[in-house]
Design a protein around this motif. Structure first.
Motif: not given
Length: 369
Positions: A83-86, A92-99, A121-124, A366-367
């Motif tokens: 659910r967190y990944l969902h 939109p910022e994630t799409w741009r980063e991954v792209a 890479e993501i902050q988990l 962001d937090h």
């Protein structure tokens, strides 16, 4: 196997989720293999990842298939809450980063291959923190979803009301007559009004189109007199009735409002002056939003194949309708105008709700960094 049937699944852009995209037989695909989906799989198409086509497979689509143009993954739930990944991939910022990890030079043809995706890479945070973020986002986004749905239903109601009032299919003919309604052909209240203009190569002509399903007119790019092959165009005027011969079968009818007065169309868009002593133009706009009218007129169409059939002006003029009294038509016209105002309000509110949704996602992730 060539004779087997495979239920296919697609993924909508902009975080729109998975959908059933129809069935194909093994003989209908050029791929030697397909990818089988399980509930909870993370899936995306290589080609559309840049515009947010990421999703988790719901239970309802488990057992479906995608082509090798898609990438599928299982989530290691000891490290990440799905659910967190969902929610992360709704952002939109994630799409741009991954792209940025996509391969190719043409933006719309760039592909995100599995290696590039897994390198991102993501902050988990801890599982407990992920679940806390999920709970907060669910509460906020559920309220946004409920508000969006309420707006959608209110607009549907405001759009349906004038159409229902214009037809009153629940009213017997005798009652209509008693209320001052009259039965007439459209030829009694509409007059063909082609305002022909010879094309000047040095002139640019403002152009309009007609949306299908009775959704009104829209502005198209202007017609360049030096570029068009047309020798003549037709100027339209406010309060005229207009339709598309080619797309009448799916409701491309409308009334010219003031903002399109003086625009130009081809001869594929017949225009008619309205006898306003008997008919309010907005009443016609409401009347022609009914699919039953499109179907009745499509029967009179000419052409090969439904999508190539043209409704000719003669069919429009011969069509018979019940006209309410002008007093009732004026009430229906006000309903149409209120519906337009409601639609504009919904559009503004949806813009604000979309911004709120993105802001909530951004604040949450962001937090979490």
């Amino acid at each position: 196997m060539p004779t087997d049937i495979y239920p296919m699944v697609g993924v909508r852009s902009f975080g729109g989720g998975c959908f059933a995209s129809g069935e194909i037989s093994g003989s209908e695909t050029r791929y030697p293999r397909l990818l089988h989906l399980a509930a909870g799989d993370f899936v995306y198409p290589k080609l559309m990842a840049w515009e947010g086509a990421f999703a988790f497979v719901p239970e309802a689509l488990a057992g479906g298939f995608v082509s090798p143009e898609f990438c599928t993954f299982e989530v290691n739930e000891s490290q990440a809450d799905p659910r967190y990944l969902h929610y992360l991939f709704q952002r939109p910022e994630t799409w741009r980063e991954v792209a940025r990890n996509s391969a190719g030079t043409n933006v719309r043809r760039r592909r995100l291959y599995p290696g590039g995706f897994l390198d991102h890479e993501i902050q988990l945070p801890s599982i407990a923190e992920q679940r806390r973020i999920v709970a907060q986002l669910h509460e906020v986004l559920e309220r946004v979803r409920a508000s969006t749905e309420m707006l959608r239903r209110s607009v549907l109601l405001s759009e349906a009301l004038p159409v229902t009032a214009a037809h009153r299919s629940d009213t017997a003919d005798g009652e209509r007559v008693a209320r001052g309604w009259t039965h007439t052909s459209l030829g009694e209240v509409l007059t063909p009004a082609p305002d022909e203009v010879i094309v000047d190569p040095a002139t640019s002509y403002p152009n309009l189109g007609i949306l299908s399903f009775g959704r009104g007119l829209f502005e198209k790019p202007p017609i360049d007199g030096a570029q068009t092959s047309a020798k003549k165009l037709f100027r339209v005027h406010a309060d005229q009735f207009i339709y598309s011969r080619l797309f009448a079968f799916e409701g491309a009818y409308g009334v010219v409002d003031e903002s399109f007065d003086g625009y130009y169309v081809s001869n594929e868009f017949p225009c008619f002056d309205v006898d306003t002593r008997r008919v309010h133009p907005r009443f016609l706009a409401a009347y022609f939003r009914s699919p039953s009218v499109w179907e009745a007129l499509a029967i009179r169409s000419k052409g090969l194949g439904v999508r190539r059939q043209r409704v000719q002006p003669e069919a429009i003029l011969d069509y018979e309708i019940w006209l309410p009294s002008l007093a009732e038509q004026n009430q229906i016209a006000r309903m149409v105008e209120l519906g337009h105002a409601s639609d504009r309000l919904r559009s503004r509110m949806n813009t604000h709700l979309d911004a709120l949704r993105v802001a909530a996602l951004n604040q949450a992730f962001d937090h979490s960094r």
